[in-house]
Structures are given as structure tokens and as C-alpha cells.
Design a protein around this motif. Structure first.
Motif, PDB file in Angstrom:
ATOM      1  N   ALA A 425       0.810  -1.218   0.000  1.00 39.42           N
ATOM      2  CA  ALA A 425       0.000   0.000   0.000  1.00 39.42           C
ATOM      3  C   ALA A 425       0.844   1.270   0.000  1.00 39.42           C
ATOM      4  CB  ALA A 425      -0.934  -0.003   1.211  1.00 39.42           C
ATOM      5  N   TRP A 426       2.107   1.154   0.345  1.00 41.76           N
ATOM      6  CA  TRP A 426       2.987   2.335   0.443  1.00 41.76           C
ATOM      7  C   TRP A 426       3.588   2.746  -0.904  1.00 41.76           C
ATOM      8  CZ3 TRP A 426       7.775   1.620  -1.558  1.00 41.76           C
ATOM      9  CH2 TRP A 426       8.185   0.288  -1.740  1.00 41.76           C
ATOM     10  N   ALA A 427       3.702   1.814  -1.846  1.00 45.43           N
ATOM     11  CA  ALA A 427       4.504   2.036  -3.054  1.00 45.43           C
ATOM     12  C   ALA A 427       3.958   3.172  -3.909  1.00 45.43           C
ATOM     13  CB  ALA A 427       4.590   0.743  -3.863  1.00 45.43           C
ATOM     14  N   LEU A 428       2.677   3.115  -4.233  1.00 45.00           N
ATOM     15  CA  LEU A 428       2.110   4.141  -5.101  1.00 45.00           C
ATOM     16  C   LEU A 428       2.105   5.518  -4.441  1.00 45.00           C
ATOM     17  CD1 LEU A 428       0.895   4.693  -7.855  1.00 45.00           C
ATOM     18  CD2 LEU A 428      -1.358   4.115  -6.923  1.00 45.00           C
ATOM     19  N   PRO A 429       1.679   5.647  -3.175  1.00 44.95           N
ATOM     20  CA  PRO A 429       1.774   6.966  -2.535  1.00 44.95           C
ATOM     21  C   PRO A 429       3.204   7.498  -2.481  1.00 44.95           C
ATOM     22  CG  PRO A 429       0.347   5.539  -1.270  1.00 44.95           C
ATOM     23  CD  PRO A 429       0.985   4.678  -2.324  1.00 44.95           C
ATOM     24  N   ALA A 430       4.171   6.604  -2.251  1.00 46.14           N
ATOM     25  CA  ALA A 430       5.568   7.036  -2.213  1.00 46.14           C
ATOM     26  C   ALA A 430       6.019   7.547  -3.570  1.00 46.14           C
ATOM     27  CB  ALA A 430       6.458   5.884  -1.757  1.00 46.14           C
ATOM     28  N   GLY A 431       5.629   6.848  -4.629  1.00 39.00           N
ATOM     29  CA  GLY A 431       5.995   7.291  -5.966  1.00 39.00           C
ATOM     30  C   GLY A 431       5.401   8.646  -6.311  1.00 39.00           C
ATOM     31  N   ILE A 432       4.150   8.846  -5.942  1.00 36.00           N
ATOM     32  CA  ILE A 432       3.508  10.134  -6.199  1.00 36.00           C
ATOM     33  C   ILE A 432       4.168  11.237  -5.391  1.00 36.00           C
ATOM     34  CG2 ILE A 432       1.361  11.426  -5.839  1.00 36.00           C
ATOM     35  CD1 ILE A 432      -0.155   8.890  -6.631  1.00 36.00           C
ATOM     36  N   ALA A 433       4.516  10.950  -4.139  1.00 32.07           N
ATOM     37  CA  ALA A 433       5.152  11.959  -3.283  1.00 32.07           C
ATOM     38  C   ALA A 433       6.520  12.370  -3.832  1.00 32.07           C
ATOM     39  CB  ALA A 433       5.286  11.420  -1.860  1.00 32.07           C
ATOM     40  N   GLY A 459       0.290  21.014  -3.495  1.00 32.89           N
ATOM     41  CA  GLY A 459      -1.006  20.739  -2.879  1.00 32.89           C
ATOM     42  C   GLY A 459      -1.640  19.468  -3.419  1.00 32.89           C
ATOM     43  N   LEU A 460      -1.628  19.301  -4.735  1.00 33.81           N
ATOM     44  CA  LEU A 460      -2.200  18.093  -5.326  1.00 33.81           C
ATOM     45  C   LEU A 460      -1.449  16.843  -4.885  1.00 33.81           C
ATOM     46  CD1 LEU A 460      -2.860  19.321  -8.990  1.00 33.81           C
ATOM     47  CD2 LEU A 460      -4.586  18.607  -7.326  1.00 33.81           C
ATOM     48  N   THR A 461      -0.136  16.954  -4.769  1.00 32.34           N
ATOM     49  CA  THR A 461       0.658  15.812  -4.314  1.00 32.34           C
ATOM     50  C   THR A 461       0.281  15.421  -2.889  1.00 32.34           C
ATOM     51  OG1 THR A 461       2.507  16.475  -5.741  1.00 32.34           O
ATOM     52  CG2 THR A 461       2.997  14.981  -3.915  1.00 32.34           C
ATOM     53  N   ALA A 462       0.150  16.406  -2.029  1.00 33.90           N
ATOM     54  CA  ALA A 462      -0.232  16.129  -0.645  1.00 33.90           C
ATOM     55  C   ALA A 462      -1.616  15.473  -0.575  1.00 33.90           C
ATOM     56  CB  ALA A 462      -0.214  17.421   0.166  1.00 33.90           C
ATOM     57  N   VAL A 463      -2.568  16.003  -1.354  1.00 33.08           N
ATOM     58  CA  VAL A 463      -3.908  15.420  -1.391  1.00 33.08           C
ATOM     59  C   VAL A 463      -3.860  13.980  -1.878  1.00 33.08           C
ATOM     60  CG1 VAL A 463      -6.146  15.538  -2.561  1.00 33.08           C
ATOM     61  CG2 VAL A 463      -5.107  17.618  -1.642  1.00 33.08           C
ATOM     62  N   ALA A 464      -3.083  13.742  -2.943  1.00 30.78           N
ATOM     63  CA  ALA A 464      -3.003  12.406  -3.518  1.00 30.78           C
ATOM     64  C   ALA A 464      -2.392  11.410  -2.539  1.00 30.78           C
ATOM     65  CB  ALA A 464      -2.194  12.448  -4.807  1.00 30.78           C
ATOM     66  N   ALA A 465      -1.239  11.757  -1.964  1.00 27.64           N
ATOM     67  CA  ALA A 465      -0.568  10.834  -1.051  1.00 27.64           C
ATOM     68  C   ALA A 465      -1.418  10.567   0.185  1.00 27.64           C
ATOM     69  CB  ALA A 465       0.791  11.399  -0.658  1.00 27.64           C
ATOM     70  N   ALA A 466      -1.971  11.636   0.759  1.00 27.70           N
ATOM     71  CA  ALA A 466      -2.800  11.468   1.956  1.00 27.70           C
ATOM     72  C   ALA A 466      -4.067  10.679   1.633  1.00 27.70           C
ATOM     73  CB  ALA A 466      -3.151  12.836   2.530  1.00 27.70           C
ATOM     74  N   ARG A 480     -13.714   5.210  -4.009  1.00 23.32           N
ATOM     75  CA  ARG A 480     -13.933   6.587  -4.427  1.00 23.32           C
ATOM     76  C   ARG A 480     -12.778   7.491  -4.001  1.00 23.32           C
ATOM     77  NH1 ARG A 480     -20.392   7.762  -3.210  1.00 23.32           N
ATOM     78  NH2 ARG A 480     -21.212   6.145  -4.630  1.00 23.32           N
ATOM     79  N   ILE A 481     -12.356   7.338  -2.745  1.00 23.45           N
ATOM     80  CA  ILE A 481     -11.257   8.182  -2.253  1.00 23.45           C
ATOM     81  C   ILE A 481      -9.979   7.901  -3.022  1.00 23.45           C
ATOM     82  CG2 ILE A 481      -9.797   8.703  -0.266  1.00 23.45           C
ATOM     83  CD1 ILE A 481     -12.189   8.153   1.527  1.00 23.45           C
ATOM     84  N   SER A 482      -9.678   6.632  -3.214  1.00 21.24           N
ATOM     85  CA  SER A 482      -8.432   6.281  -3.910  1.00 21.24           C
ATOM     86  C   SER A 482      -8.467   6.736  -5.359  1.00 21.24           C
ATOM     87  CB  SER A 482      -8.188   4.776  -3.820  1.00 21.24           C
ATOM     88  OG  SER A 482      -9.273   4.060  -4.384  1.00 21.24           O
ATOM     89  N   ALA A 483      -9.649   6.682  -6.019  1.00 17.88           N
ATOM     90  CA  ALA A 483      -9.748   7.139  -7.409  1.00 17.88           C
ATOM     91  C   ALA A 483      -9.499   8.640  -7.508  1.00 17.88           C
ATOM     92  CB  ALA A 483     -11.116   6.780  -7.974  1.00 17.88           C
ATOM     93  N   VAL A 484     -10.099   9.395  -6.579  1.00 18.57           N
ATOM     94  CA  VAL A 484      -9.874  10.842  -6.572  1.00 18.57           C
ATOM     95  C   VAL A 484      -8.404  11.148  -6.277  1.00 18.57           C
ATOM     96  CG1 VAL A 484     -10.410  12.988  -5.370  1.00 18.57           C
ATOM     97  CG2 VAL A 484     -12.245  11.385  -5.951  1.00 18.57           C
ATOM     98  N   ALA A 485      -7.830  10.428  -5.328  1.00 18.59           N
ATOM     99  CA  ALA A 485      -6.427  10.639  -4.986  1.00 18.59           C
ATOM    100  C   ALA A 485      -5.514  10.307  -6.162  1.00 18.59           C
ATOM    101  CB  ALA A 485      -6.054   9.788  -3.774  1.00 18.59           C
TER     102      ALA A 485
END
Length: 700
Positions: A425-433, A459-466, A480-485
Motif C-alpha cells: 500500500a505504500w509504493a504508489l503513494p511514495a511514488g507520487i510523493a 497541494g495536489l501531491t499532498a492530497v493524492a498521497a494522503a 472513491r477516495i483512492s480514485a480521486v487521490a
């Protein structure tokens, strides 16, 4: 029946079972439409683009001999310093529609759009189902918005055709891995050979990746794989060497001098100027002061102030996606092949063997693609980062297909792992960050360029990772949350490249060194020179600003600004053009040469291609570039000059003060002979000022 045979026969049916989602085709055509706009919008303002290649294209429309050899002038005295395949593509268009900006540059734009489509297809066929379509769309979008790719696809340098040929070769290489057919692999090798005839040894940077992926993942026994690779190697040698062999076997007296070589052979051009000279440098033979226009060599070259905004936006994500994708594809393929997968047993009415090909189509296919694109990226990164010879930013466009494919494929696998596994679960958020942080850093290097964009990306990066991290905590709203992120993360990652990618549309391309981005994010030149990206100040090889529509040479009214020069341009005032080392060439001098040329084959001989190309494009007449592109090629010798003068094929010279050594275009031997044996033409004879020092000589 072998397992490899079952896999090959079942793979097409496995692809056909996965119908494309409704959004896939419209989204794909929308990306192609975007690529077309970026490559074609206001293309006419680019004029001749790089006048060095433009002159050769124009000359090729006047002489089939010049066309075949890639000669700079229609009289075929010297070739350009690259093989002619890209010139043939543009030259055929110019022969059909007449020479002009659109006829020359539209094939380049079309090649750029085609490369986007091929990358999309290659990625889509490497991963089944909706994930494959999503990965392909992401890859196509990244390819479309790579800034340096947009810049070079609006120019007439050979790199655009090179990239298209290489991505086609990559497509067929992956097909050869899937179907195991020798002919598919041979066709891939032939395309690499055509790429060699576009830009020589740079085309071979993909060969290690192709060989490794075929040896590791192709069907059949190891000896059979080696045998097929040997057959492909033979095809590569033939498709690469046929033009070189013809030129080197052609009697030297009946063909143009091979520009860029030291001994008038294509072999020397391959090994020296366009080979080892690019890697190790060397004065005049592919070397460049201070590492060339891309900055100093080193591991961080592609991330410096010159290169970062051109190609590096998604490099960190591509590397992470490669590593994670390989691990995920390998582990899942291994588990799927094991008997303890936990999957329901296949129906008795369907043979068990029909389930394996679907798994092989999904995971091993993706693994093979990741190996190929990863090897492509690794080799290019190493060569481009550490080479000491001349390195232009636009060379890095050859990395764009690999960055795009890895981003799409690896990103899709990381998204799948994010949804199915807590451990990943960490890989994609880490890549986006990481991607957002790097984009913020690059954008803040030029704070006056769209000042709010860096903060919007942050700002978009923070929203996406969070959002991606928090979505794991809510089963009800997770999707829904993950799709928006994910959408926010994609927007953050592409916002910076998109902002840079549109800048080439706002001004004429720098034909010699095209770049994208803001004025403060320019390129480095010899001695640390910095120039605004996308501008063309003081550089030869610029557009014909007096003819924004690509007016055919010779059609301009007398006194109008000739090719490559505007009012106040260096080397010439109104109606003048840049004369290079030989001095300025005024419209009055050109008219004098026209009237007094007689039966000579060439209008005049000048020291270098920088001078010759602008005169060729202005007049449509053959002009000799005695020292080639740099002025240092030993193409003109005293004996050769005497022969041309005695035969009446040449009457006027502007030897100038080029950089060549003895025997070169601006070499001391030729200069001394001309000054001793020829008559200086007084400026007053062609309407110049009496106080001017003559640079034009009449011989005979």
C-alpha cells in the motif's frame, strides 16, 4: 504439444476475451489529438528550423545524387555529418509538395504522433484487461507531454525519425518474445538498422535491452533463442551497413566528401565523430567544451538546471515503477504457476491448460516489457549522463518512450498491488510523493514561470498521497477516495511537463538546439553560456524569419531578409545573413555572385556549413562548405581546389578564418593559396562600402 506452443496459440484468444472498456478508445484518440496539436500548432513560424539540414533537404529536391548521399549542396561537394534516412523522409515530402516549412516539418510532426501511438500499443499488449488500457493511456500521455519531445518534433533534426524507428523496433521485439517467431525478431533488427542510418551508433543503445529480454523471456530452448538472435544480428548488420558500404565503395572522386570524417569514409564517421567522439570527446571530432550544451558529465546531468525540465520530471517514478513492477510481476507469476494458489479448480469441461495462458499473457508479458523498457532507460541514462563529447538536450528525447512505458506499466501494477495488498500500500503513494517533490523543485528553479504552479503541484501531491493512505482505512469509501487521490496524483505529476511542453508553440524553434520551458530554464553551451529555452538568439541554423510560411528560395523580393537573418541579426544588417567565419554575406554580394557565376557549378565556396546553408536557402543555388559543419573537415585541399577552378566549376571563394587545421575549410594552406593566387573583389563592385575589408575572392 509444448507449453510454449500452447501459450502462443492461446495468447490471442486471451487478449480477445478482455474487451476494451468504453472509455479506452475515445481517451486514446484524445491523446493523439493533443499530440497533434502540440506538434503542429503554428508550425509554419519555424521556417527552415535547423538550416544545416534544411539546406540538405532543399538540395535533395534538386539532385537525386545529393538526395542519396545526404549532401549539403546540390553540387554534392560534401555531405551532412549524419546518414540520410531522416533527410529522405522529409526530402520525399518536399519533392512531392515543393520545398517549404510545412512539407519539411509535417512528416516530423506525423512521426512524433505515430511514436505516441506505437508506445500506447506496446504497453497495451503487455498487460491484459482494463489495467492494460489504463497503463497504455498513461504511457501515451507521458510521451505526449515530455517537453523535449515536443520541442524536437517541431524541428528537422533526425531524432524524431530515430525515436519512431526505435519504438517500432521495440514493439516488434516484444511481439517476438510473445510469438517466438524468427521473422518478427528479424524485423525488429531491420528497424534498428534503419535507425542506424538515421543517427548511427545512438540507435544501438537499445540493442542490449532487446537482446537481454529475448534471451530471458522468449519461448524455446536457450540454443534456439541464441540462434534467432544470431539471425537478427545478421539482419542488423545488413540493414545498418548497406548505405555505408555503397558510399565507401563508390569512387571518392565521383561522390561528395563524407562530412564529419577525417578520411572521407563513413566508417570513420561512425567510429569517430558520431561514435567514440561523442562518448570520450575530442576537439572537433564530436567533442564539446564543458560537456556540450547539456551541462557537465556526471550522474546528475539529467537533473541539472539545463536538463531537468526537459526529461527528468518522471524519471524517479519510472525507476521506482520499474523495481516495484518487476517484483510484483515476478512474484505473482510465480504464485499463479504454483499449485497452492488458492484459486478454484477449473471446470471439467474446460482443459486446465487454457487457464495458464491468461496468466502468462498478463504477468510474464508485463515482466518482459519492464525488462526491455528498463534496459532501454538504463543504457541511455548511463551514456547520456557520462559521455564527455557534445551532448545536446534534445538527445534525451530517446529516453521518453522508456520513461512513458515504465510509468504506465509500473504504475498500473503498483495501483493493482495497492488495492489488493496491505504490504504494497505504500509504493504508489511514495511514488507520487517523490514525483511531486521533484516537480516542485524543478518549478521553483524558475519562480517567475507560472509562479502558482509549483504550489498547486505541492497541494495536489499532498492530497493524492494522503488520500491514498487514508483510503485504506475506509472500506466503504475506499474506491472513491483512492480514485480521486489517483487523479490528483496524475495531475500533479503531469502539470509541470505540460506547462513546459506548450512553450515551444509560442515562438520559433531554435533549430540548432531546440528546448522547451521558460526563458530562465535555458540550456548550457560551451564555456557555460546560457540561453533562453526555445529562443534562437545569435545562433546559425535559425528560422527564415523573413519567410514565416517557408517561401521557396529565390522567390523573395530583392533586398528582403534572406534565410536565417532578420534585421539586426549578427553578421548582417537589413538584407544580410549570417556569414559565419567567412564574414557577413549581404544581399548585394549575393546578387553580384548570381550575375557573375557564369557556367560554374557552385555559386561560391565558403569556409563552413553555417555560411553555406544560409546562402543555399536564400538563393536555391549550390554552395560549397569547404570545412563541413564545424569548418574543420579536410574536404577541400589545394589540389582539389585547383581542379575545381581549372574545370570552371568554381569561380568565387570566401575562405574566411574557420577553425579547421591545414587543409580544412578554413585551413591555412587553402587560405594562403587563395590569397596568393586569386583576386580580392573590391566591396564597391557589389555595392559594399569602400572601407570594408574584402572577404570575397575571384579565381579565374
Amino acid at each position: 504439444m509444448t507449453a510454449a506452443t500452447v501459450t502462443r496459440r492461446a495468447a490471442p484468444s486471451a487478449r480477445s476475451r478482455g474487451a476494451a472498456p468504453r472509455w479506452a478508445r475515445p481517451a486514446f484518440w484524445a491523446v493523439l489529438a493533443l499530440a497533434t496539436v502540440l506538434h503542429v500548432w503554428a508550425l509554419g513560424r519555424n521556417g527552415d528550423a535547423n538550416s544545416y539540414y534544411a539546406a540538405a533537404i532543399l538540395s535533395g529536391t534538386q539532385s537525386w545524387k545529393a538526395f542519396f548521399f545526404g549532401a549539403l549542396d546540390a553540387g554534392s561537394f560534401i555531405t551532412v555529418d549524419k546518414p540520410p534516412f531522416a533527410l529522405w523522409v522529409m526530402g520525399l515530402s518536399a519533392r512531392v509538395f515543393g520545398y517549404g516549412t510545412w512539407s519539411m516539418l509535417l512528416p516530423q510532426a506525423a512521426a512524433g504522433v505515430a511514436a505516441v501511438a506505437v508506445v500506447h500499443s506496446a504497453v497495451r499488449r503487455s498487460l491484459s484487461g482494463t489495467a492494460g488500457h489504463a497503463a497504455a493511456l498513461a504511457a501515451a500521455l507521458v510521451m505526449t507531454l515530455t517537453p523535449i519531445t515536443v520541442a524536437i518534433n517541431r524541428d528537422n533534426n533526425p531524432d524524431t525519425v530515430l525515436v519512431l524507428l526505435l519504438v517500432l523496433a521495440g514493439w516488434f521485439c516484444l511481439e517476438a518474445v510473445r510469438d517466438g517467431r524468427t521473422r518478427t525478431l528479424v524485423l525488429s533488427a531491420v528497424l534498428v538498422g534503419l535507425a542506424f542510418n538515421t543517427k548511427m551508433l545512438q540507435a544501438y543503445l537499445v540493442v542490449p535491452a532487446f537482446a537481454v529480454v529475448y534471451l530471458v523471456t522468449a519461448p524455446g530452448t536457450v540454443p534456439r533463442r541464441f540462434g534467432r538472435l544470431l539471425a537478427a544480428g545478421a539482419a542488423l548488420v545488413v540493414s545498418s551497413g548497406w548505405w555505408m558500404l555503397i558510399v565507401d565503395l563508390w569512387p571518392a572522386a565521383d561522390r561528395p566528401y563524407v562530412g564529419g570524417s577525417t578520411d572521407n569514409s563513413v566508417w570513420d564517421l561512425v567510429v569517430g565523430y558520431n561514435g567514440l567522439g561523442r562518448i570520450f570527446g575530442g576537439q572537433g571530432r564530436g567533442g564539446g567544451a564543458g560537456g556540450g550544451f547539456g551541462g557537465e558529465p556526471g550522474a546528475g546531468r539529467l537533473f541539472n538546471d539545463v536538463m531537468a525540465g526537459q526529461i527528468s520530471w518522471l524519471l524517479p517514478f519510472a525507476v521506482l515503477a520499474l523495481v516495484c513492477g518487476l517484483i510484483l510481476a515476478t512474484r505473482r507469476a510465480t504464485r499463479a504457476a504454483a499449485p497452492s494458489t488458492g484459486e478454484a479448480a477449473p471446470s471439467r469441461t474446460v482443459p486446465s491448460v487454457t487457464r495458464a495462458p491468461a496468466v502468462r499473457e498478463d504477468l510474464p508479458g508485463a515482466r518482459a516489457a519492464l525488462i526491455m523498457w528498463g534496459g532501454w532507460l538504463a543504457v541511455h541514462y548511463a551514456v547520456f549522463s557520462f559521455s564527455s563529447g557534445t551532448f545536446h538536450p534534445y538527445y534525451s528525447t530517446a529516453m521518453a518512450p522508456a520513461v512513458a512505458a515504465l510509468t504506465g506499466l509500473g504504475g498500473a501494477l503498483m495501483w493493482r498491488a495497492y488495492r489488493r495488498s496491505r504490504a504494497w500500500a505504500w509504493a504508489l503513494p511514495a511514488g507520487i510523493a517523490v514525483t511531486g517533490a521533484w516537480a516542485f523543485t524543478v518549478l521553483r528553479r524558475t519562480p517567475d514561470f507560472v509562479p502558482w504552479l509549483a504550489w498547486a503541484v505541492a497541494g495536489l501531491t499532498a492530497v493524492a498521497a494522503a488520500g491514498l493512505l487514508s483510503a485504506r482505512m475506509s472500506r466503504r469509501l475506499r474506491l472513491r477516495i483512492s480514485a480521486v487521490a489517483l487523479a490528483a496524483g496524475l495531475s500533479a505529476g503531469l502539470a509541470g511537463p505540460a506547462a513546459y511542453a506548450v512553450t515551444p508553440l509560442g515562438s520559433a524553434v531554435n533549430g540548432t538546439n531546440p528546448t522547451a520551458g521558460p526563458a530562465g530554464g535555458g540550456f548550457g553551451g560551451p564555456g557555460g553560456m546560457r540561453m533562453p529555452g526555445g529562443t534562437r538568439e545569435g545562433f546559425p541554423g535559425g528560422t527564415r524569419e523573413g519567410f514565416p510560411g517557408g517561401t521557396p528560395p529565390g522567390d523573395a523580393a530583392p533586398g528582403a531578409p534572406p534565410s536565417g537573418a532578420a534585421e539586426g541579426a549578427p553578421g548582417g544588417g537589413r538584407g544580410g545573413m549570417r556569414g559565419g567565419p567567412g564574414g557577413s554575406v549581404s544581399s548585394q554580394m549575393i546578387e553580384y555572385l548570381r550575375e557573375n557565376r557564369g557556367e560554374a557549378s557552385w555559386l561560391v565556396a565558403v569556409s563552413s556549413a553555417q555560411s553555406a546553408s544560409s546562402i543555399i536557402l536564400s538563393t536555391g543555388q549550390p554552395v560549397i562548405a569547404m570545412g563541413g559543419f564545424t569548418g574543420g573537415d579536410p574536404a577541400m585541399t589545394v589540389d582539389r581546389l585547383k581542379e575545381l577552378l581549372s574545370s570552371g566549376r568554381l569561380r568565387y571563394l570566401m575562405p574566411g578564418g574557420g577553425r579547421g587545421g591545414p587543409g580544412g575549410g578554413g585551413g591555412s594552406e587553402v587560405n594562403t593559396w587563395v590569397q596568393t593566387n586569386c583576386t580580392a573583389v573590391a566591396p564597391s563592385e557589389y555595392g559594399g562600402q569602400e572601407s570594408e575589408q574584402s572577404s570575397l575572392y575571384r579565381c579565374g
